[in-house]
Design an enzyme around this catalytic site. Structure first.
Site, PDB file in Angstrom:
ATOM      1  N   GLU A  34       0.829  -1.214   0.000  1.00  0.00           N
ATOM      2  CA  GLU A  34       0.000   0.000   0.000  1.00  0.00           C
ATOM      3  C   GLU A  34       0.860   1.259   0.000  1.00  0.00           C
ATOM      4  O   GLU A  34       1.842   1.339   0.741  1.00  0.00           O
ATOM      5  CB  GLU A  34      -0.903  -0.038   1.240  1.00  0.00           C
ATOM      6  N   HIS A  35       0.433   2.215  -0.818  1.00  0.00           N
ATOM      7  CA  HIS A  35       1.171   3.467  -1.024  1.00  0.00           C
ATOM      8  C   HIS A  35       2.583   3.177  -1.533  1.00  0.00           C
ATOM      9  O   HIS A  35       3.557   3.783  -1.101  1.00  0.00           O
ATOM     10  CB  HIS A  35       1.189   4.319   0.259  1.00  0.00           C
ATOM     11  N   GLY A 120     -17.451   5.290  -2.719  1.00  0.00           N
ATOM     12  CA  GLY A 120     -16.510   5.889  -1.771  1.00  0.00           C
ATOM     13  C   GLY A 120     -15.903   4.895  -0.806  1.00  0.00           C
ATOM     14  O   GLY A 120     -15.442   5.265   0.260  1.00  0.00           O
ATOM     15  N   SER A 126     -13.632   4.675  -9.462  1.00  0.00           N
ATOM     16  CA  SER A 126     -13.226   5.635 -10.500  1.00  0.00           C
ATOM     17  C   SER A 126     -12.411   4.945 -11.591  1.00  0.00           C
ATOM     18  O   SER A 126     -12.700   5.113 -12.780  1.00  0.00           O
ATOM     19  CB  SER A 126     -12.469   6.810  -9.887  1.00  0.00           C
ATOM     20  N   GLU A 158      -6.874  10.436 -14.741  1.00  0.00           N
ATOM     21  CA  GLU A 158      -7.067  10.624 -13.295  1.00  0.00           C
ATOM     22  C   GLU A 158      -6.100  11.715 -12.791  1.00  0.00           C
ATOM     23  O   GLU A 158      -6.486  12.603 -12.035  1.00  0.00           O
ATOM     24  CB  GLU A 158      -6.805   9.287 -12.590  1.00  0.00           C
ATOM     25  N   ASP A 170      -4.387   0.950  -9.476  1.00  0.00           N
ATOM     26  CA  ASP A 170      -5.826   0.705  -9.622  1.00  0.00           C
ATOM     27  C   ASP A 170      -6.202   0.424 -11.070  1.00  0.00           C
ATOM     28  O   ASP A 170      -6.903  -0.536 -11.371  1.00  0.00           O
ATOM     29  CB  ASP A 170      -6.629   1.915  -9.117  1.00  0.00           C
ATOM     30  N   TYR A 220      -3.488  12.314   0.488  1.00  0.00           N
ATOM     31  CA  TYR A 220      -2.831  11.440  -0.492  1.00  0.00           C
ATOM     32  C   TYR A 220      -1.735  12.224  -1.213  1.00  0.00           C
ATOM     33  O   TYR A 220      -0.572  11.805  -1.278  1.00  0.00           O
ATOM     34  CB  TYR A 220      -3.860  10.892  -1.483  1.00  0.00           C
TER      35      TYR A 220
END
Ligand code: GLA
Length: 867
Positions: A34-35, A120, A126, A158, A170, A220
């Site tokens: 993650e990240h 959400g 998205s 995006e 994603d 973010y």
């Protein structure tokens, strides 16, 4: 394909054309890493079978019209290919992609979307929408771009059009996902490897905190900047292109270069998370779930403490999941809300969900949602037709043993005929769940004017009709039942129960929506169920039902005439119900399952004749006859009087099942023994006598004596009024356990007075906000069946109590007002426990001899009169 025809129908309704192309684009969940995707490391996402479906129709002008089944406040949102500016609206994702293809696109299109992704929740709706549109345009204009190209374009949209500086993870996962695989993606080189996502006896549970990710965008981008700062600083002395090139051992050296504590923690997360992802892929390869689970939990800790992108809700969820038995859990996605994932034993999923849900609501007052992650393919065009749906249904029918494979042609032709099709196209079977196939068939029927009644009941009746085309005839079922019975009674009931479920007569998936919990008490463990499986009738519907003339055929809902009955606008179809005959006391009776399954293998035994309920000496003999035939089932009868009986008094019937009912474990006090029958008084809120004997004749005779005595009993001091009109009756239950017959006699009285016009031994008015219907057999045995409105109301009550507000804003809570005031005085309220307490009061109201000394003395005296 779930909801394919529904999508078409919605698109047709909104935008009138009939030719639509349907695309599906999945959501994604990131297992670990993650990240990391903007730090050049490894990530491990997978695409879900939940996602967004879109129906496209090419236009001949330059207009684009969009409709969303879930989000549209206005019906249609329209823009031109020549005016593509973001408007802070969900259609910006469509616009952005269209803009990216603007040199190719000539014509506009109509687009209707339907989403199964919670909004959400951080499951990448998205990216899913971006790729949906990109894939359609790519196909339409034969651009020949690979899914990877489309992912890169979507990421750029995006970043530049929407303004979120996300990495590639994603879009990559959504475009490139494969069924049952996780993607081990190197975000620096974009090389990847498909890793088996076989978690052995475990599954990935997705838990949505329902905390919206309000800070997500700004924090973010802040984290990205922090990482850039660190990279630049390190690049002054180290030759690295991204943070994930650092080894774990290099971290210590970096401490000198990154002296700010906060920045160092960020770096520590990035480097350690990248390595956790490597270790996770090794663990998954070795199918070492324990290690994988531990890595998930370590990832969460690092995201919370070092990277600081978690929040109270995510931490609460993760802790609750681990406490309930998950072997690993962590937040997934950007953080600040959204979803957590957990590795849980498949066999424990439902208990874990129940426990976590209760704990989470208690702590946060938010309603969480849970999904078991099924990993599906990436964005694609869907080819599905009525022929596909029918092939899947026939395949299901054979696999579920509804009919023999040698009847395939006959069954297929029956279906084709029913759907007015004269042609058969051989199709490979698309594996689908039965409910999804049936929903598709209903929508197809609706579009093709084959659905005669558009209401919910009309849809259900249609499904029953279709399933009946796969089912064996009543005669064949009886033969199969009898053959199984020769093996054992258990084989016989197993056969009919399984058949009834597979034939969609017992709708397991619907029943699973019920909300159940147990409420432990001195009396026993009560079971509370909010029945969510029957839709609540709205006032208009009730009015309509009242106006419809009651039909006289079948005479009642329990008449044998219902077998195979097609239903009406007000009556449920019984096309796919099968029943078997049996003899009780030389009378013809029948046995069938209940479609509602209030407990395990809940079944109904009904008399051939439409004669009223009656409790008499013979009743005990019939109950015993039934248990002799099916010793693994209990059987009981509702009382035969209004108020204390069930909802149907006009047709003699019993209810039975394999479940262990709460009353069975009630403690018992021995009173006396007579003719080999032990007589006990139960510690139970309703006055209950338990008879136990090895001798079936003696126990039946004794039950008869109690009934006769009770029918003559009166005690005005205790309000047990029985004259001049008979008010006393009994709710009897019979079972056979460890070589002994057991008969429970629940004493009932249905008198009404001025003070209690609805019944003296009926829930009193102050409890009607929870339960005002009759206390029938099932409730009397300790299972509360509560109406669906209570779910909504309890959720609201929870919020009102938490926020210390009043009920004025919620008219539907008016009836609970004084209860809420009481609850607000308590420091820690567990509503499930509070409902449990109310249910006990409800049952105590229905008890004829009250639980005080005087009441119980009178009860003992009554029992002794039968000695
Ligand atoms: C969001 C972004 C992704 C990724 C994750 C965190 O989902 O869109 O690119 O950075 O957060 O791992």
């Amino acid at each position: 394909m779930k909801d394919f025809f529904k999508m078409k129908r919605i698109a047709m309704q909104m935008m009138t054309h009939t030719d639509w192309e349907i695309y599906f684009s999945p959501g994604r969940v990131n297992l670990i890493g993650e990240h990391i995707d903007y730090n050049g490391g490894l990530v491990m996402p997978c695409s879900l079978d939940l996602g967004i479906m879109g129906a496209f129709h090419l236009r001949s002008d330059r207009i684009i019209r969009c409709y969303s089944h879930e989000y549209s406040t206005v019906d249609l949102y329209e823009f031109s290919l020549d005016d593509l500016h973001p408007k802070n609206h969900w259609t910006d994702y469509v616009k952005g992609i269209v803009k990216a293809f603007s040199s190719t696109i000539v014509y506009g299109f109509d687009l209707a979307i339907m989403s199964h992704l919670p909004s959400g929740a951080g499951l990448s709706s998205s990216a899913s929408l971006e790729l949906l549109v990109a894939t359609y345009i790519n196909d339409q204009y034969a651009c020949g771009m690979s899914p990877l190209n489309l992912a890169l374009i979507s990421q750029q949209v995006e970043n530049e059009f929407i303004g979120v500086q996300c990495g590639i993870m994603d879009q990559f996962a959504v475009a490139m996902g494969q069924k049952d695989k996780a993607i081990l993606l190197n975000t620096h080189t974009l090389s990847y490897e498909m890793v088996s996502a076989d978690f052995k006896e475990y599954q990935i549970l997705i838990a949505n905190t329902s905390k919206s990710r309000t800070l997500a965008g700004s924090i973010y981008n802040e984290r990205r900047q922090e990482c850039d700062t660190i990279l630049h600083r390190l690049q002054e002395t180290m030759s690295i292109q991204s943070l994930c090139e650092l080894s774990l051992s290099q971290l210590d050296d970096c401490h000198r270069l990154i002296s700010e504590e906060m920045l160092f923690r960020r770096l520590r997360h990035v480097v350690s998370e990248h390595h956790r992802t490597i270790e996770s892929s090794l663990a998954l390869n070795k199918q070492d779930m324990k290690t994988f689970g531990q890595l998930l939990s370590l990832s969460h800790e690092s995201l919370t403490k070092d990277y600081e992108v978690s929040c109270i809700e995510l931490d609460t969820m993760v802790n609750a999941l681990l406490k309930a038995g998950a072997i690993g859990a962590r937040m997934t996605g950007a953080g600040f809300g959204g979803c957590a994932i957990a590795l849980v034993l498949s066999s424990q999923i439902s208990t874990i969900v129940q426990e976590v849900k209760a704990a989470y609501i208690q702590a946060t007052h938010l309603q969480p949602e849970f999904y078991v992650a099924t990993i599906g393919d990436g964005t694609r065009k869907i080819h599905f037709s009525i022929q596909d749906a029918l092939s899947s249904l026939l395949d299901y029918g054979i696999k579920a043993l509804l009919f023999d494979a040698c009847e395939l042609v006959y069954r297929r032709n029956s279906l084709l005929h029913y759907f007015h099709l004269t042609n058969y196209e051989k199709k490979p079977v698309i594996p689908m769940e039965l409910d999804d196939i049936l929903d598709n068939l209903v929508e197809y029927a609706r579009m093709n004017h084959l659905l005669l009644d558009d209401s919910f009941i009309g849809e259900e009746n249609f499904k029953a009709d279709v399933m009946n085309l796969l089912c064996e005839t009543p005669k064949d079922i009886i033969q199969r039942f009898n053959k199984a019975y020769q093996q054992s009674p258990i084989h016989a009931t197993n056969f009919l129960y399984t058949y009834s479920k597979n034939a969609h007569y017992i709708q397991t998936k619907n029943i699973a929506k019920n909300i159940s919990w147990s409420y432990p008490h001195d009396y026993g463990d009560f079971q509370i169920t909010i029945n969510m499986s029957k839709p609540e009738k709205d006032p208009m519907m009730i009015k309509m039902l009242r106006e419809v003339e009651e039909s006289t055929y079948p005479q009642c809902q329990l008449c044998v005439e219902n077998e195979g009955f097609g239903g009406t606008t007000t009556r449920e179809s019984r096309r796919n119900m099968r029943i078997v005959p049996l003899m009780l006391q030389n009378e013809q009776w029948f046995f069938q399952y209940s479609p509602y399954s209030y407990f395990e293998e809940h079944a109904i035994v009904l008399r051939n004749e439409h004669t009223p309920m009656i409790i008499q000496g013979q009743t005990f003999l019939k109950l015993i006859d039934f248990v002799r035939l099916f010793p693994h089932y209990f059987v009981g009868s509702n009382a035969d009087f209004p108020i204390v009986g069930g909802s149907i008094l006009t047709h003699e019937h019993f209810q039975c099942g394999r479940a262990k009912m709460p009353i069975e474990d009630a403690s018992k006090q021995f009173v006396f023994q007579i003719h080999n029958v032990d007589v006990y008084r139960l510690k139970w809120p309703l006055s209950t006598i338990r008879l136990v004997s090895k001798d079936e004749k003696a126990i039946a005779a004794m039950a008869c004596i109690f009934l006769q005595k009770w029918q003559k009993y009166e005690n005005l001091g205790l309000n047990i009024i029985n004259y001049p009109v008979l008010h006393n009756t009994i709710t009897p239950i019979c079972r056979f356990k460890e070589d002994e017959w057991i008969i429970d006699l629940i004493l009932r009285n249905n008198v009404t007075t001025k003070a209690f016009p609805m019944g003296v031994f009926h829930p009193h008015p102050q409890l009607h906000h929870i339960k005002k219907e009759n206390i029938g057999l099932i409730e009397a045995m300790g299972i509360a069946i509560l109406p669906p409105r209570l779910k909504r109301e309890l959720d609201l009550i929870q919020t009102v109590i938490f926020n210390q507000t009043t009920v004025v804003d919620h008219p539907e809570l008016e009836k609970h007002a004084s209860w809420i005031r009481e609850l607000q005085k308590q420091s820690d309220v567990n509503l499930k426990v509070e409902v449990g307490k109310k249910f006990v009061e409800v049952l105590e109201d229905a008890g004829v001899f009250k639980q005080d000394f005087v009441g119980q003395q009178a009860f003992i005296e009554f029992i002794r009169t039968c000695q």
